[in-house]
Write an enzyme that holds these catalytic residues in place. Structure first.
Site, short mmCIF file in Angstrom:
data_model
loop_
_atom_site.label_atom_id
_atom_site.label_comp_id
_atom_site.label_asym_id
_atom_site.label_seq_id
_atom_site.Cartn_x
_atom_site.Cartn_y
_atom_site.Cartn_z
N LEU A 133 -0.58 -33.49 13.77
CA LEU A 133 -1.88 -32.99 14.18
C LEU A 133 -2.90 -33.11 13.05
O LEU A 133 -2.55 -33.20 11.87
CB LEU A 133 -1.77 -31.53 14.61
CG LEU A 133 -0.95 -31.24 15.87
CD1 LEU A 133 -0.73 -29.73 16.00
CD2 LEU A 133 -1.64 -31.79 17.11
N SER A 138 -1.92 -40.63 15.74
CA SER A 138 -1.11 -41.44 16.67
C SER A 138 -0.38 -40.55 17.67
O SER A 138 0.84 -40.37 17.58
CB SER A 138 -0.12 -42.34 15.92
OG SER A 138 0.53 -41.67 14.87
N GLY A 176 2.32 -45.52 58.04
CA GLY A 176 1.16 -44.90 58.63
C GLY A 176 0.89 -43.58 57.96
O GLY A 176 1.49 -43.27 56.92
N LYS A 182 6.43 -41.82 62.86
CA LYS A 182 7.31 -42.91 62.39
C LYS A 182 8.79 -42.57 62.60
O LYS A 182 9.55 -43.38 63.14
CB LYS A 182 7.04 -43.18 60.91
CG LYS A 182 5.62 -43.65 60.63
CD LYS A 182 5.38 -43.87 59.15
CE LYS A 182 5.55 -42.61 58.33
NZ LYS A 182 4.64 -41.52 58.75
N GLY A 206 4.54 -41.13 54.89
CA GLY A 206 3.14 -41.27 55.26
C GLY A 206 2.21 -40.56 54.32
O GLY A 206 1.04 -40.92 54.20
#
Length: 635
Positions: A470, A543, A31, A37, A113
């Site tokens: 880079l 990459s 919940g 709970k 929760g």
């Protein structure tokens, strides 16, 4: 006179015998935050007399510390055992608790929760038979209520207790109870939840937990404990009788014994039964069912056993033993529902580890077909999944796996996805079906002129040199000079430059993270084909992500991929800016520029590291050549 330890041992043995024949019910509480709970579970432990005297004494002391009214107990403290939970006032982990009554044994999972910890809720729900969905009577049905209910439905829990809690805060109003019950059932019907028992309660005060409360004279249904003691749950997989056992271990203690160990997750098996091994499809018969206590005549779902077969066949960890007349499917492409459970988004094309049963394979999401709005159940177009999002996706695996649709079998249809670099679980999923193009439509052909033949005629060892770094680091300059050097040494080479590839093969791709992943994937596949043709391939591209560079490495054999990290500080790369890209990125003309507003994940252990602030391109080439000569691939 009996010794005290003997009396204790007798009590323990009597206790175990009393409980060993009781049925076991696993349930989950879920919940939104502060719905009660932990208080509910604490109350169940207290009412079922599962607390020792020292625990009760500590609970009374802790309750006074947190300001509970005199004589009252804060039952949440029994479950919220982590200091961080007590300080923050929220449950941040899954807490499992065992308790028992005269009728049944129980294992309860108290799950977080808070929306941030939805992944923990999935963990707790994966083995549950019943879900208790708590709703604060003051707040009604919330987004987190719908999310948890949707996940409960996906995971296959068919029995739900709608615990409308904190009714004492609204004067035990029947009208409030009926309104929330109606609102929830309207939503539950849309997601296929039918077996719902709504119970008005106050976990703090004990209303309708173990006894019907005088505060709700208008309610005459089950108490929560009565429901849990009497609900009948059926495991469709177990009831079907169709045998499934994922192999966890090939048991070979000596040359005279070969067995296959694992847990029967579905159906039953006995000596003489015909079985098949998936994904290979080989068949045999069961010779023996071996356990530590001796051979069995029959093994049923839930038992861990070792099977021996009448034939010597190749079986490995991750294979599935199954009945021959109703085997699982075998495929490497699937439609599945995926729940994403980490802050870093799921990106199509990125390789992850996928664990299904006892088998672990490499998998990627090829397409996100749609994601689901848990409030409206609307199917929303998507290209990726973020934290806590749920989507229907197409998956591809690097090898065939045996599976059943999740709706038929949780064990052979459910899976988790794992980050290959951190080993963190990032997603959970349920397989629906194999895709039509899976398995048989594309077959590898036996080719006589193979990689070895191509390499032999060229007189070289084929491999990939993958330059990463880079923009402006000097990758392409070094790659061009290296190719010239290799050519002068009589080597057959080809340079795949990132800019050139984007003008052709990858001209349809942009610069989002998903497009960058696909850019690397396509380039890596081309490089692999060139290695198969006996070439030395040089790849020069930013990459930016470690996972995709690792994927490229794994496409070829060990010793055929060498990562060269052209390492330069971003300040130096920006000062060079040979293409004027940094200037455009700074001015806002270029979005998602690596190093500025898009991340670059530097290699941790490249084969070669080049620093172009201290080395000239010619020195870099000499460095790489010396490395290749040193490991013997240029001989």
């Amino acid at each position: 006179m009996a010794h005290v330890s003997d009396l204790i041992a007798e009590d323990i043995e009597l206790y175990l015998k009393t409980h060993e024949n009781k049925s076991l019910l696993r349930f989950i509480t879920c919940g939104s935050v502060d719905d009660g709970k932990s208080t509910l579970i604490g109350r169940l432990l207290y009412e079922s007399k599962m607390l020792f005297e020292d625990q009760l004494t500590q609970l009374e002391a802790d309750s006074k510390k947190v300001g509970t009214q005199a004589g009252d107990l804060d039952f949440a403290l029994l479950v919220d055992g982590l200091t961080a939970e007590r300080e923050q006032g929220i449950t941040i982990d899954v807490a499992y608790r065992f308790f028992s009554t005269d009728k049944r044994k129980f294992i309860v999972a108290d799950t977080p929760g808070h929306e941030q910890y939805t992944r923990n809720m999935i963990t707790g729900a994966s083995t549950a038979d019943v879900a208790i969905i708590l709703i604060d009577a003051r707040k009604g049905v919330l987004t987190q209520t719908r999310r948890h209910s949707y996940l409960v439905s996906l995971i296959g829990i068919r029995h739900v207790v709608l615990a409308i809690n904190k009714l004492d805060m609204v004067g035990y109003s029947e009208e409030v109870f009926n309104r929330i019950d109606h609102d929830y059932r309207v939503f539950a019907k849309k997601i296929g939840l039918q077996n719902i028992a709504a119970i008005p309660m106050s976990a703090l005060k004990g209303d309708n937990i173990t006894e019907l409360s005088r505060n709700t004279p208008w309610y005459s249904g089950d108490t929560l404990m009565s429901y849990l003691e009497n609900v009948q749950v059926e495991d469709a997989a177990e009831q079907s009788g169709v045998f499934r056992m994922p192999v966890q271990w090939v048991n070979r203690p000596n040359l005279d014994f070969r067995g296959y160990s694992g847990m029967v997750v579905r159906g039953s098996v006995k000596p003489g039964d015909a079985i098949c091994v998936l994904p290979s499809g080989r068949e045999s018969h069961v010779a023996r069912i071996v356990t530590q206590e001796g051979d069995l005549e029959t093994a049923i779902s839930g038992q861990s056993i070792t099977l021996t077969l009448t034939d010597e066949i190749d079986i490995s960890r991750g294979d599935v033993l199954a009945t021959t007349d109703s085997p699982p499917g075998v495929a490497n492409q699937f439609e599945a529902t995926v729940v994403w459970m980490t802050d870093e988004a799921m990106l199509p094309g990125r390789p992850y580890l996928m664990k299904i049963g006892t088998k672990t394979v490499t998998a990627n999401v090829s397409t996100v077909k749609h994601k689901v709005n848990v409030n409206t159940l609307e199917q929303v177009a998507a290209t990726r999944l973020e934290l806590n999002e749920i989507g229907v996706c197409n998956l591809s695996t690097d090898q065939l796996i045996a599976f059943d649709p999740y709706s038929e079998d949780r064990d052979t249809g459910g899976f988790i996805m794992i980050d290959r670099l951190t080993n963190n679980t990032v997603g959970a999923g349920m397989l629906h079906s194999a895709l039509r193009q899976s398995r048989d439509n594309s077959q590898w052909q036996n080719i006589d002129v193979n990689k070895q033949a191509h390499a032999a005629i060229k007189g070289q060892k084929p491999f990939i040199i993958w330059f990463t770094g880079l923009s402006g680091s000097g990758k392409s300059t070094i790659a061009i000079l290296l190719e010239r050097k290799l050519y002068s040494l009589g080597k057959h080479t080809y340079l795949l430059d990132g800019d050139a590839i984007r003008h052709g093969l990858n001209k349809d791709l942009g610069f989002t993270d998903a497009d960058r992943i696909e850019n690397v994937r396509r380039t890596a596949e081309v490089a692999k084909l060139m290695v198969d043709a006996g070439q030395i391939v040089l790849v020069s591209m930013i990459s930016p992500f470690s996972a995709e560079r690792e994927m490229a490495r794994e496409l070829v054999a060990q010793g055929e991929f060498f990562e060269v990290f052209v390492d330069v500080p971003i300040q130096a790369a920006e000062e060079r800016d040979p293409k004027g890209l940094y200037k455009k990125a700074r001015s806002g003309e270029l979005k998602d520029f690596t190093g500025l507003d898009s991340p670059y994940e530097a290699p941790e252990n490249p084969e070669v590291r080049i620093d172009t602030t201290t080395q000239t391109p010619e020195q870099a080439v000499e460095h790489i050549i010396n490395y290749l000569l040193g490991i013997g691939v240029l001989g």
